[in-house]
Every structure is written in structure tokens, then in C-alpha cells.
Design a protein around this motif. Structure first.
Motif, short mmCIF file in Angstrom:
data_model
loop_
_atom_site.label_atom_id
_atom_site.label_comp_id
_atom_site.label_asym_id
_atom_site.label_seq_id
_atom_site.Cartn_x
_atom_site.Cartn_y
_atom_site.Cartn_z
N GLY A 37 0.82 -1.21 0.00
CA GLY A 37 0.00 0.00 0.00
C GLY A 37 0.85 1.26 0.00
N MET A 38 1.91 1.25 0.78
CA MET A 38 2.80 2.42 0.80
C MET A 38 3.49 2.60 -0.55
SD MET A 38 4.43 2.23 4.56
CE MET A 38 3.41 2.26 6.01
N ALA A 39 3.91 1.48 -1.15
CA ALA A 39 4.54 1.57 -2.48
C ALA A 39 3.53 2.07 -3.52
CB ALA A 39 5.11 0.21 -2.88
N LEU A 40 2.27 1.64 -3.41
CA LEU A 40 1.24 2.12 -4.32
C LEU A 40 1.00 3.62 -4.15
CD1 LEU A 40 -1.29 -0.83 -4.11
CD2 LEU A 40 -0.28 0.04 -6.21
N VAL A 41 1.01 4.09 -2.92
CA VAL A 41 0.85 5.53 -2.68
C VAL A 41 2.02 6.30 -3.29
CG1 VAL A 41 0.84 7.32 -0.89
CG2 VAL A 41 -0.63 5.31 -0.65
N LEU A 42 3.25 5.80 -3.10
CA LEU A 42 4.42 6.46 -3.68
C LEU A 42 4.34 6.46 -5.21
CD1 LEU A 42 7.22 5.02 -1.36
CD2 LEU A 42 6.34 7.38 -1.40
N TYR A 43 3.81 5.39 -5.77
CA TYR A 43 3.65 5.29 -7.22
C TYR A 43 2.62 6.31 -7.72
CZ TYR A 43 2.01 3.39 -11.68
OH TYR A 43 1.62 3.25 -12.97
N LYS A 44 1.46 6.34 -7.04
CA LYS A 44 0.38 7.24 -7.46
C LYS A 44 0.75 8.71 -7.26
CE LYS A 44 -3.13 4.32 -8.26
NZ LYS A 44 -3.97 4.30 -9.41
N ALA A 45 1.41 9.01 -6.13
CA ALA A 45 1.70 10.40 -5.79
C ALA A 45 2.92 10.97 -6.52
CB ALA A 45 1.90 10.54 -4.28
N PHE A 46 3.95 10.13 -6.68
CA PHE A 46 5.22 10.65 -7.21
C PHE A 46 5.71 9.93 -8.46
CE2 PHE A 46 5.32 11.17 -2.54
CZ PHE A 46 5.26 12.55 -2.49
N GLY A 47 4.99 8.89 -8.90
CA GLY A 47 5.42 8.15 -10.07
C GLY A 47 6.60 7.21 -9.80
N LEU A 48 6.92 6.98 -8.53
CA LEU A 48 8.01 6.08 -8.17
C LEU A 48 7.62 4.66 -8.58
CD1 LEU A 48 10.77 5.99 -6.63
CD2 LEU A 48 9.44 5.25 -4.64
N PRO A 49 8.46 3.99 -9.37
CA PRO A 49 8.11 2.62 -9.79
C PRO A 49 7.81 1.72 -8.59
CG PRO A 49 10.01 3.40 -11.01
CD PRO A 49 9.73 4.43 -9.94
N MET A 50 6.81 0.88 -8.75
CA MET A 50 6.37 0.00 -7.67
C MET A 50 7.51 -0.83 -7.10
SD MET A 50 3.18 -0.02 -6.63
CE MET A 50 2.98 -1.69 -6.04
N THR A 51 8.34 -1.39 -7.96
CA THR A 51 9.41 -2.26 -7.49
C THR A 51 10.36 -1.50 -6.56
OG1 THR A 51 9.26 -3.55 -9.52
CG2 THR A 51 11.25 -3.82 -8.22
N ILE A 52 10.70 -0.28 -6.93
CA ILE A 52 11.60 0.52 -6.09
C ILE A 52 10.90 0.87 -4.77
CG2 ILE A 52 12.78 2.75 -5.90
CD1 ILE A 52 13.27 2.55 -8.94
N GLY A 53 9.64 1.21 -4.84
CA GLY A 53 8.88 1.50 -3.63
C GLY A 53 8.80 0.31 -2.69
N ILE A 54 8.56 -0.86 -3.27
CA ILE A 54 8.47 -2.08 -2.45
C ILE A 54 9.82 -2.38 -1.81
CG2 ILE A 54 8.14 -4.58 -2.54
CD1 ILE A 54 5.92 -4.02 -4.65
N TRP A 55 10.90 -2.27 -2.58
CA TRP A 55 12.23 -2.49 -2.01
C TRP A 55 12.49 -1.52 -0.87
CZ3 TRP A 55 15.28 -6.45 -2.04
CH2 TRP A 55 15.33 -7.32 -3.14
#
Length: 163
Positions: A37-55
């Protein structure tokens, strides 16, 4: 339970979580809790790729777990903390190569719930953890600071608002 069975359960459970996220949550624009969920928020808000957010979130939770709850807890999430981002990368590539399995939001929600529930259940059956919100719950259950339980609820609400 033998250690090889625990290993298989953790890996299979973590893979099921990655399948649920890659094939159902992300394509439907749904959001979940925990590291995903946090990685999804980072993806939606900042365009950070999911994989990087999850890591990033997985490493953060592992470090927090190690320092807040000790080596034993950290070891219980180590395998899934490493395997989940790898499995997500793999299943995300697979999901991008095939047409969406369904466009129905209800079915995506149901199938994601089945995959994630089964995955988390297998990991817990092995006596391990996927990290994430479990860190906060374990910390609260030690009686250190009961106010942190409210943090779990508020963080989940904030994720839903941002989405």
C-alpha cells in the motif's frame, strides 16, 4: 514443522501475494495496506516505480523491526522481505505481457483478496511474517506504547484518502 517446509510455505505465500498485487490490485487501481500500500501511494503520488517503492519500504520495515523488536523478529521477515520485491518484479512483467484477466472491479477485489489472504496465511502458517503493519502490531502487543495501534488505523485511512 521442518525448516524446508517453512521455507516452501514462505516462498509460496510471498509469491501468491505478488500475484494478487500484480494481476489484480495494480491493474484495477486498487490499494492495499502494508508495504504494498505504501509503495502504491508512492507510485500514485510521485510516479516512483512499484518495485523501487516495495524495495524501499521492505528495507525500512526490516530495519525498524530489527531495531525495535530485535534480531529474532527481523529474521522472521527476512525471507519475505527479499523474496517479495523479486516476486513482484517477475509477476509484474508477466501481468504486463498478458491482457487483463478481468476489468470487473468486484472480481479484481475478490481475486486479490483470495491471493493475498492465501499468501499471508501460508507465511503465517510457517511462523514467519511479511513485515509491514505486523511490525507495529507486534510492537504494540509488547505493551510499549498502546497509542501506536491508532497509527495503524490512521495510516490505513491516509492511504485510502491519498488514493
Amino acid at each position: 514443522m521442518k525448516s524446508w517446509k517453512k521455507l516452501v510455505l514462505v516462498l509460496l505465500g510471498t509469491f501468491m501475494i505478488a500475484v494478487g498485487v500484480s494481476f489484480f490490485l495494480v491493474p484495477a487501481g486498487l490499494i492495499s495496506g502494508g508495504a504494498t500500500g505504501m509503495a502504491l501511494v508512492l507510485y500514485k503520488a510521485f510516479g516512483l516505480p512499484m518495485t523501487i517503492g516495495i524495495w524501499g519500504v521492505s528495507i525500512l520495515f526490516f530495519a525498524l523491526g530489527f531495531f525495535a523488536l530485535g534480531k529474532r523478529y527481523a529474521l522472521s521477515i527476512l525471507l519475505s522481505s527479499v523474496a517479495y520485491p523479486l516476486f513482484y518484479s517477475f509477476t509484474d512483467l508477466m501481468a504486463r505481457r498478458v491482457p487483463a484477466l478481468t476489468d470487473d472491479i468486484f472480481l479484481c477485489t475478490a481475486f486479490a483478496g483470495i491471493c493475498l489472504g492465501l499468501g499471508i496465511g501460508l507465511v503465517m502458517r510457517a511462523g514467519a511474517s511479511t513485515g509491514g503493519n505486523v511490525l507495529i502490531v507486534f510492537y504494540c502487543s509488547r505493551g510499549e506504547d498502546p497509542g501506536l495501534a491508532h497509527f495503524v488505523i490512521r495510516r490505513g485511512q491516509a492511504q485510502q484518502v491519498i488514493h
